[in-house]
Write a protein that holds these residues in place. Structure first.
Motif, mmCIF file in Angstrom:
data_model
loop_
_atom_site.group_PDB
_atom_site.id
_atom_site.type_symbol
_atom_site.label_atom_id
_atom_site.label_comp_id
_atom_site.label_asym_id
_atom_site.label_seq_id
_atom_site.Cartn_x
_atom_site.Cartn_y
_atom_site.Cartn_z
ATOM 1 N N VAL A 1 -0.469 1.060 -1.287
ATOM 2 C CA VAL A 1 0.371 2.070 -1.939
ATOM 3 C C VAL A 1 0.989 1.436 -3.172
ATOM 4 O O VAL A 1 1.110 0.204 -3.265
ATOM 5 C CB VAL A 1 1.488 2.607 -1.017
ATOM 6 C CG1 VAL A 1 0.920 3.400 0.137
ATOM 7 C CG2 VAL A 1 2.396 1.492 -0.525
ATOM 8 N N VAL B 1 -5.998 3.878 -2.490
ATOM 9 C CA VAL B 1 -4.567 4.038 -2.773
ATOM 10 C C VAL B 1 -4.077 5.281 -2.053
ATOM 11 O O VAL B 1 -4.511 6.400 -2.351
ATOM 12 C CB VAL B 1 -4.311 4.157 -4.293
ATOM 13 C CG1 VAL B 1 -2.811 4.232 -4.565
ATOM 14 C CG2 VAL B 1 -4.943 2.988 -5.044
ATOM 15 N N HIS B 2 -3.149 5.084 -1.122
ATOM 16 C CA HIS B 2 -2.655 6.207 -0.310
ATOM 17 C C HIS B 2 -1.649 7.059 -1.064
ATOM 18 O O HIS B 2 -1.440 8.220 -0.708
ATOM 19 C CB HIS B 2 -2.035 5.683 0.976
ATOM 20 C CG HIS B 2 -3.046 5.177 1.958
ATOM 21 N ND1 HIS B 2 -3.272 5.769 3.182
ATOM 22 C CD2 HIS B 2 -3.931 4.150 1.883
ATOM 23 C CE1 HIS B 2 -4.226 5.115 3.829
ATOM 24 N NE2 HIS B 2 -4.644 4.125 3.053
ATOM 25 N N GLY B 3 -1.005 6.495 -2.071
ATOM 26 C CA GLY B 3 -0.038 7.282 -2.824
ATOM 27 C C GLY B 3 0.946 6.421 -3.582
ATOM 28 O O GLY B 3 0.843 5.189 -3.599
ATOM 29 N N VAL C 1 1.003 -3.849 -0.740
ATOM 30 C CA VAL C 1 1.813 -2.961 -1.577
ATOM 31 C C VAL C 1 1.782 -3.515 -2.985
ATOM 32 O O VAL C 1 1.979 -4.709 -3.197
ATOM 33 C CB VAL C 1 3.266 -2.879 -1.075
ATOM 34 C CG1 VAL C 1 4.114 -2.083 -2.059
ATOM 35 C CG2 VAL C 1 3.337 -2.254 0.306
ATOM 36 N N TYR D 1 8.055 4.421 5.681
ATOM 37 C CA TYR D 1 6.605 4.547 5.573
ATOM 38 C C TYR D 1 5.919 3.247 5.994
ATOM 39 O O TYR D 1 4.942 3.264 6.748
ATOM 40 C CB TYR D 1 6.241 4.909 4.130
ATOM 41 C CG TYR D 1 4.760 5.160 3.910
ATOM 42 C CD1 TYR D 1 4.215 6.426 4.099
ATOM 43 C CD2 TYR D 1 3.909 4.122 3.530
ATOM 44 C CE1 TYR D 1 2.858 6.664 3.898
ATOM 45 C CE2 TYR D 1 2.546 4.346 3.334
ATOM 46 C CZ TYR D 1 2.031 5.621 3.524
ATOM 47 O OH TYR D 1 0.693 5.839 3.336
#
Length: 476
Positions: free
Chosen positions: A159, A184-186, A222, A213
């Motif tokens: 992320v 990429v999850h967000g 990250v 999260y």
């Protein structure tokens, strides 16, 4: 997830290398002492030692020791780091370095301790074959990994924290390189709207949502990509990421100002990042490159002398004027020098000539000039510039003074190219940036070359020049 996969892959890679090293030893033994081609026993004529002075088992212990030493060297040169972003050329250079050092160690030990029955040809063959096996095995591994990642296996989940120019650049590169296997999850960000999306990557929360999260989601890493205006939140974000135990990387929003290969200094515990890393400021690197330039230019002048003679005759007959055209360019340290070319245009007023680029169907170019410009034969006299020290075989192409004055005001970091000698060919040229092409694209490639110079990169550029650098579709 990916950490566990990487551990298994590293162990498997070590095992594969160990097998390759052992097989290289066996192959070298067979070639050295028992090579026959269609019944013709080559060892009698190529080598001076008798056939099978000792059975293969005599060499088992030295081979195991060599295996251990080479595996340690491989690890020292980073050959077991993740291949997701590592360039294949860099891996091969490190593989070559490891084997050359290994060869040196073997030669030293055998000579100092006067170990018998180890002819030089045997251990030289061993290291050559081992390098070849290493290249083949790594090529196969990379291909397998690339195919698997495209199929959705061995994916790294991440992320982004913060949206900025660096986040956009990172996402662009991920989308352009699906073989990296990154998902990429967000994005977590406080400044963009709730429905924000960039190239399919959506905002999934604010920075306050990050801790929850990470606690409830299994991620591999990250990426902190905060906007420069939000750097006051950096300490808090790092604390949250480290508390979760997830691997964290920082992508600075000022990445345009630092090199792609920065180096740091430790000032009594204070890390200092140097803005620009120029490997050719190193004395040894400069000596190596200059030595190659001198030898290469002398060889080139000798080899191309018949062609240069023919071109000189054609130029002289094509139109009145001198054979060689000398034009002022800016080189190392912003110093002007005269760059030589075969004249490809009719003689003209220097003031008018200096005011414009050569364009398509330019009336000033002679018929012979069109041919020698298209095939780069007009550049051959620049080997004399290399021999003199004005230029290098490989480097950024030099520009005329008036264009340097123009570009340094318009293009950030333009003047950095003058920290090295200009070249006959370069990274920009073999990537298509020759003639009437994007000056910004050319500078980006020149800066990459300056900041990532290595002997291997020079060899690669020289190799590519032979295959796609001579004939230039943009040369008018």
């Amino acid at each position: 997830m990916i950490k566990q996969n990487q551990t298994y892959l590293n162990r498997l890679h070590v095992l594969i290398d160990a097998i390759c090293i052992y097989l290289a030893g066996v192959t070298a033994y067979q070639i050295r002492f028992n090579l026959s081609i269609f019944g013709f026993e080559v060892y009698k004529y190529v080598f001076t030692y008798n056939r099978y002075p000792f059975p293969l088992k005599y060499y088992q212990l030295p081979l195991i020791i060599a295996m251990i030493v080479l595996l340690i060297l491989y690890a020292s040169f980073g050959l077991y780091t993740p291949k997701r972003y590592q360039r294949g050329s860099k891996e091969l250079i490190n593989l070559l370095k490891s084997n050359v050092i290994g060869l040196g160690i073997a030669a030293f030990v055998i000579t100092i301790f006067q170990i018998q029955n180890f002819p030089r040809s045997l251990y030289l063959l061993f290291f050559i074959i081992n390098f070849i096996y290493g290249v083949i095995s790594r090529y196969i591994i990379r291909k397998i990994l690339k195919v698997n990642r495209k199929r959705g296996h061995n994916i790294k989940h991440t992320v982004f924290v913060g949206f900025s120019t660096s986040a956009a650049a990172y996402i662009d590169r991920i989308k352009s390189n699906p073989h990296w296997g990154l998902e990429v999850h967000g994005i977590f960000d406080d400044t963009v709207s709730e429905n924000f999306e960039y190239r399919g990557v959506k905002r999934i929360g604010t920075l306050n949502d990050l801790a929850s999260y990470l606690e409830n989601t299994s991620l591999d890493e990250v990426a902190i990509t905060l906007n420069l205006n939000e750097y006051h939140k950096l300490e808090k974000v790092v604390a949250i990421c480290e508390k979760s135990g997830v691997h964290t990387k920082f992508v600075p929003d000022y990445y345009n100002f630092i090199s792609t290969n920065p180096y740091t200094e430790d000032l009594d515990g204070l890390p200092v990042i140097n803005i620009r890393n120029v490997p050719l400021t190193n004395t040894m690197n400069r000596i190596i490159k200059r030595t190659i330039d001198i030898i290469g230019s002398i060889v080139a002048l000798i080899i191309f002398s018949p062609i240069m003679l023919v071109v000189a005759i054609l130029v002289k007959k094509s139109s009145p004027g001198p054979i060689i055209f000398a034009q002022e360019r800016i080189g190392l340290g912003n110093k002007p020098f005269k760059m030589y070319k075969f004249r490809s245009m009719g003689v003209q007023d220097p003031k008018k000539e200096a005011q414009q680029w050569t364009t398509k169907n330019d009336a000033r170019v002679t018929p012979v000039g069109k041919i020698i410009r298209k095939t780069s034969l007009d550049e051959l006299p620049q080997f004399w510039n290399v021999l003199k020290g004005d230029m290098s075989l490989i480097g950024p192409r030099p520009e005329r003074p008036q264009f340097v004055e123009k570009f340094k005001e318009e293009i950030p970091r333009y003047m950095i190219k003058h920290q090295v000698r200009p070249g006959i060919t370069g990274w920009a040229q073999v990537n298509g940036f020759r003639g009437d092409t994007s000056i910004r694209g050319r500078i980006e490639h020149d800066l990459y070359y300056i900041e990532n110079w290595s002997l291997g990169l020079d060899i690669k550029i020289l190799f590519l020049t032979f295959f796609k650098g001579f004939v230039n579709k943009n040369a008018y």
